[in-house]
Design a protein around this motif. Structure first.
Motif, short mmCIF file in Angstrom:
data_model
loop_
_atom_site.label_atom_id
_atom_site.label_comp_id
_atom_site.label_asym_id
_atom_site.label_seq_id
_atom_site.Cartn_x
_atom_site.Cartn_y
_atom_site.Cartn_z
N VAL A 130 0.64 -0.68 -0.07
CA VAL A 130 0.32 -0.11 0.27
C VAL A 130 1.06 1.29 -0.56
N PRO A 131 1.10 2.41 -1.11
CA PRO A 131 1.60 2.99 -1.05
C PRO A 131 1.49 4.04 0.07
N GLY A 132 2.52 5.45 -0.40
CA GLY A 132 2.21 6.39 0.11
C GLY A 132 1.82 7.74 0.09
N GLY A 133 2.73 8.37 -0.32
CA GLY A 133 2.72 9.38 -1.70
C GLY A 133 1.77 10.68 -1.36
N LYS A 134 1.45 10.99 -2.45
CA LYS A 134 0.58 12.55 -2.54
C LYS A 134 -0.91 12.48 -1.52
N ALA A 135 -1.49 10.80 -1.22
CA ALA A 135 -2.37 10.40 -0.73
C ALA A 135 -3.07 9.41 0.39
N VAL A 136 -3.67 8.82 1.04
CA VAL A 136 -3.47 8.15 1.77
C VAL A 136 -4.66 6.65 1.62
N TYR A 137 -3.75 5.68 1.28
CA TYR A 137 -4.82 4.36 0.51
C TYR A 137 -5.49 3.92 1.72
N PRO A 138 -6.41 4.41 2.63
CA PRO A 138 -6.81 2.60 2.98
C PRO A 138 -8.18 1.70 2.38
N SER A 139 -8.37 1.85 1.36
CA SER A 139 -8.86 1.39 0.15
C SER A 139 -8.64 0.52 -0.38
N SER A 140 -7.17 1.02 -0.80
CA SER A 140 -6.23 0.30 -1.26
C SER A 140 -6.06 -1.17 -0.64
N ALA A 164 7.23 9.62 8.29
CA ALA A 164 8.01 10.75 9.71
C ALA A 164 6.74 12.00 9.81
N HIS A 165 5.90 12.09 9.34
CA HIS A 165 4.70 13.06 10.19
C HIS A 165 4.42 12.17 10.94
N PHE A 166 3.98 11.09 11.57
CA PHE A 166 3.24 9.94 12.32
C PHE A 166 4.36 9.83 12.67
N GLY A 167 5.24 9.77 12.66
CA GLY A 167 7.09 9.85 14.32
C GLY A 167 7.13 8.06 13.45
N GLY A 168 7.39 8.19 12.63
CA GLY A 168 7.93 6.32 11.92
C GLY A 168 6.90 5.75 11.75
N ARG A 169 5.38 5.64 12.19
CA ARG A 169 4.59 4.56 12.09
C ARG A 169 4.11 4.78 10.73
N VAL A 170 3.47 3.47 10.13
CA VAL A 170 2.21 3.28 9.00
C VAL A 170 1.01 5.00 9.40
N HIS A 171 1.19 5.02 7.98
CA HIS A 171 -0.36 6.06 8.56
C HIS A 171 -1.71 5.22 9.44
N PRO A 172 -1.47 6.24 10.66
CA PRO A 172 -2.95 5.29 11.08
C PRO A 172 -4.35 4.94 10.18
N THR A 173 -4.64 5.57 9.32
CA THR A 173 -6.17 4.83 8.57
C THR A 173 -5.53 3.88 7.73
N ILE A 174 -4.47 3.27 7.13
CA ILE A 174 -4.04 2.20 6.54
C ILE A 174 -4.13 1.33 7.30
N LEU A 175 -3.45 1.37 8.74
CA LEU A 175 -3.35 0.68 9.74
C LEU A 175 -4.68 -0.11 10.46
N ALA A 176 -5.72 0.60 10.68
CA ALA A 176 -7.11 1.09 11.44
C ALA A 176 -7.32 -0.40 10.00
N ALA A 177 -7.09 0.02 8.60
CA ALA A 177 -7.94 -0.64 7.27
C ALA A 177 -7.61 -2.18 8.16
N ALA A 178 -5.63 -2.62 7.81
CA ALA A 178 -5.96 -3.69 8.30
C ALA A 178 -6.09 -4.58 9.29
N GLY A 179 -6.50 -3.78 10.25
CA GLY A 179 -7.08 -3.91 11.84
C GLY A 179 -8.41 -3.97 11.49
N LEU A 180 -9.10 -3.93 11.08
CA LEU A 180 -10.04 -3.97 10.22
C LEU A 180 -10.76 -5.17 9.27
#
Length: 438
Positions: A130-140, A164-180
């Motif tokens: 699941v890429p980073g970049g210009k947008a966040v892709y929990p849908s992916s 970097a914006h989240f202290g080195g974590r994967v974007h939280p919405t991507i993590l949340a989608a994985a968790g669901l």
């Protein structure tokens, strides 16, 4: 804003259409050397190489490469009720759509005692990017994970760049989608290095090599997938997004303009193409695009994409030429807005996904239609399909013959084996009938 390609008064051949098609030129070859170096480094030095790449490319140093379950749980807990409900709706719909892609086993009796069973077996382990970049892709996350689960894949790993914006974590919405979705094996790694890690494994990280790698990414991810193909299966080398719209005078110009802009929003290299037999509609779409594009959040990105050589308003004499143009193009997303939608759909042979009518925009497919949004780009729809449960399945034939059934074809096998100068093939059949035990 968007240039016009006027094909009226002519009916181009297939070869001429292929030469005329506006297309983003993405040369994956230019990224191969860099991708080769990054993959080799990960293969040789494991997590140390991944950390160095994250520091250099993502500006992240102090982070967890293997995402702790606590981070995933926190991300799920932090979801707003509205976003959680939207994700869960998308998951449920994609699960239904993916289930239709799993073929049932078929038993064929070739002759009495001669049976072939066609079955579909899932691969054991997949790596989903699941890429980073210009947008966040929990849908992916949803579009990659759900088909794998529906196919019956038993081991799923997911990777997305450390932020970097989240202290080195994967974007939280991507993590949340994985968790669901119940995915607990998640890695904070990106780019070509992540693809290499999936393909070769990272022993010191406990990352076991996968069988199939899927998911979109930049040109370096595409190059990496090309390099590891053969060691692992891949879905495709995804490029910038594309939308092609076939429309006639009955279409809503404002709807079409909004849909062109919605895809141009992704990337400056995105392709937005309208093919129509109505000059009046083309003028109206141009006007609406000018008005709407100025108001959209990513106006500069949209402007660059629509003014690029990959985007166009194509004027044709009739819808049959429009269909020819579309089939030569093989768009990732194809929208159809005509008085005779069903007739046009019946003539389409090459497209990643088709969106038919005023109320089936590509945005619906990106999130909540139940279809998959990981689709072939750059003309790959001419020979490949989008991501689905079948991406993770392998057809296998199970052959079971009785002695009597084999006896019926033994003579023919002997003749063919001798003709091909492979006599031991025939001997392997004959021995079953020439020994005393038989």
């Amino acid at each position: 804003m968007i240039h016009t390609l006027d094909l009226r008064g002519r009916r181009p051949s297939r070869a001429e259409l292929l030469a005329l098609i506006p297309r983003t030129e993405v040369d994956v070859d230019v990224a191969l050397d860099v991708a080769t170096s990054l993959i080799s480094d990960v293969r040789d030095r494991g997590s140390e190489a991944l950390r160095e790449q994250a520091s250099r490319l993502d500006k992240v140093d102090d982070y967890e490469l293997r995402v702790p379950q606590s981070h995933i749980d926190e991300a799920v807990a932090s979801l707003s009720p509205q976003l959680r409900a939207s994700l869960e709706t998308a998951i449920a719909r994609v699960r239904i759509g993916s289930a239709a892609q799993v073929p049932a086993a078929v038993r064929s009796e070739i002759a009495p005692g001669a049976v072939i069973t066609q079955r579909w077996q899932p691969v054991e382990r997949v790596g989903l990017y699941v890429p980073g970049g210009k947008a966040v892709y929990p849908s992916s996350v949803i579009m990659n994970v759900v088909p794998a689960q529906v196919a019956g894949v038993s081991s799923i790993a997911l990777a997305s760049p450390a932020q970097a914006h989240f202290g080195g974590r994967v974007h939280p919405t991507i993590l949340a989608a994985a968790g669901l979705l119940g995915v607990s094996e998640v890695y904070a790694m990106g780019g070509a290095g992540a693809i290499g890690a999936f393909a070769y494994g990272v022993e010191d990280l406990g990352l076991v090599p996968v069988n199939v790698v899927t998911g979109p990414g930049n040109v370096y991810v595409a190059a990496a997938k090309r390099l590891v193909r053969g060691r692992v299966g891949i879905d495709s080398e995804a490029g910038p997004t594309e939308i092609l719209i076939i429309a006639d005078s009955s279409a809503r110009a404002d709807f079409i303009a909004a849909d062109l802009i919605s895809q141009a929003e992704h990337d400056e290299m995105a392709s937005a193409v309208l093919v129509t037999d109505s000059e009046e509609l083309a003028r109206a779409v141009t006007q609406h695009v000018s008005e709407l594009a100025e108001k959209t959040a990513h106006a500069q990105r949209v402007k660059i994409a629509l003014e690029g050589p990959q985007s166009a308003l194509v004027l044709v004499d009739d819808l049959s030429v429009a269909v020819d143009f579309s089939n030569a193009y093989g768009p990732e997303h194809l929208e159809i807005h005509t008085q005779k939608n069903s007739e046009v759909v019946a003539q389409i042979t090459n497209a990643g996904a088709l969106f038919v009518g005023d109320y089936s925009p590509v945005s619906l497919g990106d999130y909540s239609a139940g279809s998959n949004h990981v689709l072939p780009t750059a003309g790959q729809a001419l020979f490949s399909s989008g991501l689905g449960a079948y991406t993770f399945l392998r057809p296998q034939q199970v052959i079971e013959y009785s002695k009597a059934a084999l006896s019926e074809v033994a003579g023919g096998i002997r003749v063919l084996a001798d003709d091909e100068d492979l006599p031991a093939h025939g001997d392997a059949v004959d021995i079953r009938f020439n020994t005393e035990d038989n």
